[in-house]
Design a protein around this motif. Structure first.
Motif, PDB file in Angstrom:
ATOM      1  N   ILE A 149       0.868  -1.180   0.000  1.00 28.34           N
ATOM      2  CA  ILE A 149       0.000   0.000   0.000  1.00 28.34           C
ATOM      3  C   ILE A 149       0.903   1.227   0.000  1.00 28.34           C
ATOM      4  N   THR A 150       0.408   2.312  -0.526  1.00 29.18           N
ATOM      5  CA  THR A 150       1.192   3.548  -0.532  1.00 29.18           C
ATOM      6  C   THR A 150       0.928   4.323   0.754  1.00 29.18           C
ATOM      7  N   GLY A 180       7.089  11.096  10.136  1.00 26.57           N
ATOM      8  CA  GLY A 180       7.004  11.338  11.578  1.00 26.57           C
ATOM      9  C   GLY A 180       6.485  10.118  12.317  1.00 26.57           C
ATOM     10  N   SER A 181       6.298  10.305  13.605  1.00 22.99           N
ATOM     11  CA  SER A 181       5.986   9.154  14.442  1.00 22.99           C
ATOM     12  C   SER A 181       4.618   8.578  14.106  1.00 22.99           C
ATOM     13  N   ARG A 182       3.654   9.456  13.730  1.00 22.53           N
ATOM     14  CA  ARG A 182       2.333   8.940  13.387  1.00 22.53           C
ATOM     15  C   ARG A 182       2.418   8.010  12.187  1.00 22.53           C
ATOM     16  N   ALA A 183       3.174   8.434  11.199  1.00 21.91           N
ATOM     17  CA  ALA A 183       3.319   7.615   9.997  1.00 21.91           C
ATOM     18  C   ALA A 183       4.003   6.291  10.335  1.00 21.91           C
ATOM     19  N   ASN A 184       5.014   6.359  11.229  1.00 23.74           N
ATOM     20  CA  ASN A 184       5.714   5.134  11.629  1.00 23.74           C
ATOM     21  C   ASN A 184       4.789   4.156  12.338  1.00 23.74           C
ATOM     22  N   MET A 185       3.908   4.715  13.152  1.00 22.74           N
ATOM     23  CA  MET A 185       2.970   3.861  13.870  1.00 22.74           C
ATOM     24  C   MET A 185       2.010   3.179  12.900  1.00 22.74           C
ATOM     25  N   VAL A 186       1.555   3.940  11.899  1.00 21.97           N
ATOM     26  CA  VAL A 186       0.677   3.358  10.881  1.00 21.97           C
ATOM     27  C   VAL A 186       1.409   2.216  10.186  1.00 21.97           C
ATOM     28  N   LYS A 187       2.675   2.453   9.876  1.00 22.78           N
ATOM     29  CA  LYS A 187       3.508   1.460   9.206  1.00 22.78           C
ATOM     30  C   LYS A 187       3.590   0.176  10.038  1.00 22.78           C
ATOM     31  N   LYS A 188       3.804   0.378  11.343  1.00 23.06           N
ATOM     32  CA  LYS A 188       3.934  -0.751  12.253  1.00 23.06           C
ATOM     33  C   LYS A 188       2.629  -1.542  12.307  1.00 23.06           C
ATOM     34  N   GLY A 189       1.513  -0.792  12.383  1.00 25.68           N
ATOM     35  CA  GLY A 189       0.207  -1.438  12.440  1.00 25.68           C
ATOM     36  C   GLY A 189      -0.072  -2.229  11.175  1.00 25.68           C
ATOM     37  N   ILE A 206      -2.602   5.676   1.650  1.00 26.45           N
ATOM     38  CA  ILE A 206      -2.925   6.235   2.969  1.00 26.45           C
ATOM     39  C   ILE A 206      -2.164   7.535   3.111  1.00 26.45           C
ATOM     40  N   LYS A 207      -2.862   8.554   3.626  1.00 30.12           N
ATOM     41  CA  LYS A 207      -2.183   9.817   3.866  1.00 30.12           C
ATOM     42  C   LYS A 207      -2.261  10.105   5.364  1.00 30.12           C
ATOM     43  N   VAL A 208      -1.126  10.457   5.945  1.00 27.72           N
ATOM     44  CA  VAL A 208      -1.135  10.804   7.364  1.00 27.72           C
ATOM     45  C   VAL A 208      -0.943  12.292   7.498  1.00 27.72           C
ATOM     46  N   LEU A 232      -6.958   0.920  10.326  1.00 22.26           N
ATOM     47  CA  LEU A 232      -6.517  -0.450  10.062  1.00 22.26           C
ATOM     48  C   LEU A 232      -7.700  -1.347   9.735  1.00 22.26           C
ATOM     49  N   GLU A 233      -8.809  -1.115  10.444  1.00 24.49           N
ATOM     50  CA  GLU A 233      -9.994  -1.915  10.215  1.00 24.49           C
ATOM     51  C   GLU A 233     -10.435  -1.790   8.760  1.00 24.49           C
ATOM     52  N   ALA A 234     -10.433  -0.535   8.274  1.00 24.61           N
ATOM     53  CA  ALA A 234     -10.847  -0.287   6.896  1.00 24.61           C
ATOM     54  C   ALA A 234      -9.895  -0.962   5.920  1.00 24.61           C
ATOM     55  N   VAL A 235      -8.582  -0.860   6.210  1.00 27.39           N
ATOM     56  CA  VAL A 235      -7.595  -1.461   5.317  1.00 27.39           C
ATOM     57  C   VAL A 235      -7.764  -2.982   5.293  1.00 27.39           C
TER      58      VAL A 235
END
Lengths: 342, 344
Positions: A268-269, A274-283, A302-304, A323-326
């Protein structure tokens, strides 16, 4: 302060004797321990960590080879001499009731007290200092059986300090503790090694913490024997990954830490940093989705942004809902395409 | 617990000993006025020779024996509980009392059927023989236990060994009884009931002197005992020679039980119960406190039990073992209940 070699192992073989003869567990150990350093003994279960530790504390005789402690072979120490050189903290839970923390730490003075075990003013001072170093002044009057596991472990460390030994051995001191307590104990041990110039050696299963805080790592394994080095060197030369290679575990060279290897089946793109984006990545990684930064035709994105997360321009207020949506998207197309395409 | 509180409790225990001791002299089947008893004690001639005899030859030796035996059993029980790290360890559990019984049974029962004469009829020589055989029997079992202690690692294993040795001893006694004369069996059964009154005359002095020598040796072990509390590994790391320490403590408690059992027969539950009562009172496991406390508590409780056994109306009908069991068994139950919460 100069680092000096306090313990020297020469061709040491550890193991035990029983009726069937001698069982060697680890062979040919050649290594040193230094004062002012915290050394962590790592290795999978059954690698022989406990046996090595028991051999070093003279609870078990070595099968072969020699242990030199402060320029003198271990076997030449008498019981009472040894009690002033090596202090131990063990995993076994104390079965004592009705003994106060103060009294227990005071037991650490036994090698120095006389026939009746009476403490003099100097002994009291040492006990006070040990208690304040470990930071358990508030527990002094408490009974041992009322303490939590973490508190009890600190009391035992204070006991070892009261023993005033240049060397402290600890057998899995952080086992059964919650994470903050593990960190606290590790930091305490490191501080003691640094500030008091003690040789601190502990066996542990807390890999991550050991890699971050230990000065030296001893890696023990049945097939590879013992490997010694700083956490950084061991990371770079690949020893860490050799010792702990398992399905589903990756060694991250960049951070020098282990991480769980997820089976990546989707892409996924991800736009943003930043940390929010990293957390999304981890999830996403947890769900087997890897991210790329470039837009690709046919790929969801996904845009953060500062306050929101967007999946294909639809806003979500938390990573959880995103994440649920993804995952919904993934499930719809699973088995058809490896890409998350529109 | 603060130091002053500990001291006050010790004094209270000591006072109860004095109180129960006086009551032991005062109460009995024959009523003797307090003033006469005091007079007899300080050596004044009393017109009533029966009273003099009762006080000097019966009540005084019995009270002194009870106090010493109680102290000895309690200290011995404490040592065993510490060295075997088991709250239910006690003189009878480890088979040492059974060893004494076996020794006595061998001599009392075998002498009759083999030697052709009943030992129970021999008077003083018989008494001495019984005493010696009890000491030999319990010391042999104790030596066996000490030997096993060096071989086996687990304390529980050792405890089970003790119980098994006790069973074997009782089985042998059973066989011996089968082949013995009836009056010998009766003599043995009477010894087996346990009593503080069996000791008399010069024997009392011997017993008291022996206890006065043995009890202080336990105090030399205070530091060792405290270290043993920490468990073998920690104790060793603090410089204690575990094997020697265990041997010393086991020997000390074994000899104490042997001597007490020889003179008083197997007295149950005192050794097991008193250390627990003292731990409950003093809230500490430190032997510097709990050892003298057990000594005083044991003496006090034994005097109280003897007093109850001799209460007017019971005379002779109530063996002291029944009283000690009545006091001790609930303590064991309490320990077991408490164990579920935190102990062991």
């Amino acid at each position: 302060m100069m680092k000096e070699e306090t313990i020297h192992l020469i061709n040491l073989a550890t193991g035990y004797h029983d009726k069937k003869g001698t069982t060697v567990i680890t062979n040919n150990i050649n290594a040193c321990l230094y004062n002012g350093e915290l050394t962590c003994l790592l290795g999978p279960n059954g690698a022989g960590k406990s046996t090595l530790l028991k051999t070093l504390t003279a609870f078990l005789p070595p099968v072969r080879g020699e242990i030199i402690i402060e320029h003198k072979p271990l076997c030449e120490y008498s019981d009472s001499e040894l009690s002033r050189v090596i202090g131990v903290v063990l995993t076994e839970k104390l079965a004592i009731n009705n003994m106060s923390v103060d009294e227990l730490v005071g037991m650490g003075r036994s090698p120095y007290t006389g026939f009746w075990g009476r403490m003099d003013n100097h002994d009291r001072e040492v006990v006070d200092e040990a208690i304040s170093l470990v930071g358990i002044e508030h527990l002094r009057g408490r009974m041992i059986q009322t303490l939590s596991d973490g508190e009890r472990q600190k009391v035992m460390i204070a006991k070892a300090l009261a023993q005033e030994t240049p060397i402290i051995f600890l057998d899995e001191p952080t086992a059964f503790l919650d994470y903050p307590s593990k960190v606290e104990i590790m930091q305490l041990l490191q501080k003691l090694a640094r500030d008091r110039n003690k040789t601190v050696f502990q066996s542990t299963h807390d890999l991550e913490l050991a890699l971050q805080i230990a000065d030296k790592i001893w890696l023990l394994d049945k097939s590879h024997g013992l490997t010694v080095g700083s956490p950084e060197d061991l990371s770079l030369n690949g020893d860490m990954s050799v010792y702990f290679h398992r399905e589903g575990v990756d060694f991250d060279m960049e951070t020098g830490l282990f991480r769980i290897a997820h089976d990546m089946r989707h892409r996924i793109t991800l736009e943003g940093s930043g940390s929010r984006a990293n957390m999304v990545k981890k999830g996403l990684a947890r769900h087997g989705i890897t991210t790329i930064s470039e837009h690709e035709p046919g790929l969801h994105f996904i845009k953060v942004e500062r306050d929101n997360y967007y999946l294909d321009n639809k806003p979500y207020s938390s990573i959880d809902t995103l994440l649920e949506a993804v995952v919904n998207l993934v499930n719809k197309i699973d088995g058809i395409d490896t890409k998350l395409s529109t | 617990m603060s130091r002053s509180k500990t001291v006050i409790l010790m004094i209270v225990l000591a006072v109860t000993i004095i109180l129960f001791f006086i009551l032991n002299l005062l109460l009995g089947s024959v009523e003797i006025p307090m003033s006469d008893i005091l007079g007899i004690l300080i050596g004044q001639d009393n017109d009533n020779t029966i009273w003099t005899n009762i006080v000097l030859k019966s009540r005084l030796p019995q009270a002194a024996t009870a106090a010493m035996a109680g102290a000895g059993l309690a200290v011995s029980g404490l040592l065993m509980q510490t060295v075997f790290r088991n709250p239910l360890a006690g003189p009878s559990v480890l088979g040492i009392s059974s060893g004494a019984s076996l020794g006595v049974a061998c001599v009392v029962l075998v002498s009759g059927s083999v030697g052709g004469m009943a030992l129970s009829k021999l008077g003083v020589i018989g008494e001495v023989t019984i005493t010696l055989s009890a000491v030999v029997g319990s010391l042999l079992i104790m030596a066996l236990i000490a030997f096993v202690a060096q071989k086996v690692r687990g304390n529980v294993t050792l405890l089970i060994m003790g119980v098994m040795i006790g069973y074997i001893a009782n089985a042998i006694i059973g066989v011996l009884k089968f082949f013995s004369a009836e009056e010998d069996i009766r003599a043995y059964v009477i010894w087996g009931l346990g009593s503080f009154s069996r000791v008399s005359g010069g024997q009392t002095t011997v017993f008291i002197v022996l206890m006065c020598l043995l009890l202080p040796t336990a105090f030399f072990l205070i530091k060792t005992l405290n270290l043993l509390l920490l468990g073998d590994s920690y104790a060793r790391n603090l410089g204690l020679n575990i094997k020697r320490a265990r041997l010393l403590v086991i020997s000390c408690s074994g000899v104490l039980v042997a001597v007490v059992t020889a003179y008083c027969g197997p007295v149950v539950f005192l050794g097991l119960a008193v250390p627990h009562i003292c731990r409950g009172l003093f809230h500490t496991s430190n032997h510097a406190t709990i050892l003298p406390a057990s000594l005083l508590g044991g003496a006090s409780l034994a005097l109280l039990c003897n007093l109850i056994a001799r209460m007017p109306g019971f005379e002779g009908a109530l063996p002291v073992n029944s009283v000690t069991a009545l006091v001790g068994a609930p303590v064991v139950m309490w320990v077991l209940f408490d164990k579920r919460k935190n102990e062991v």
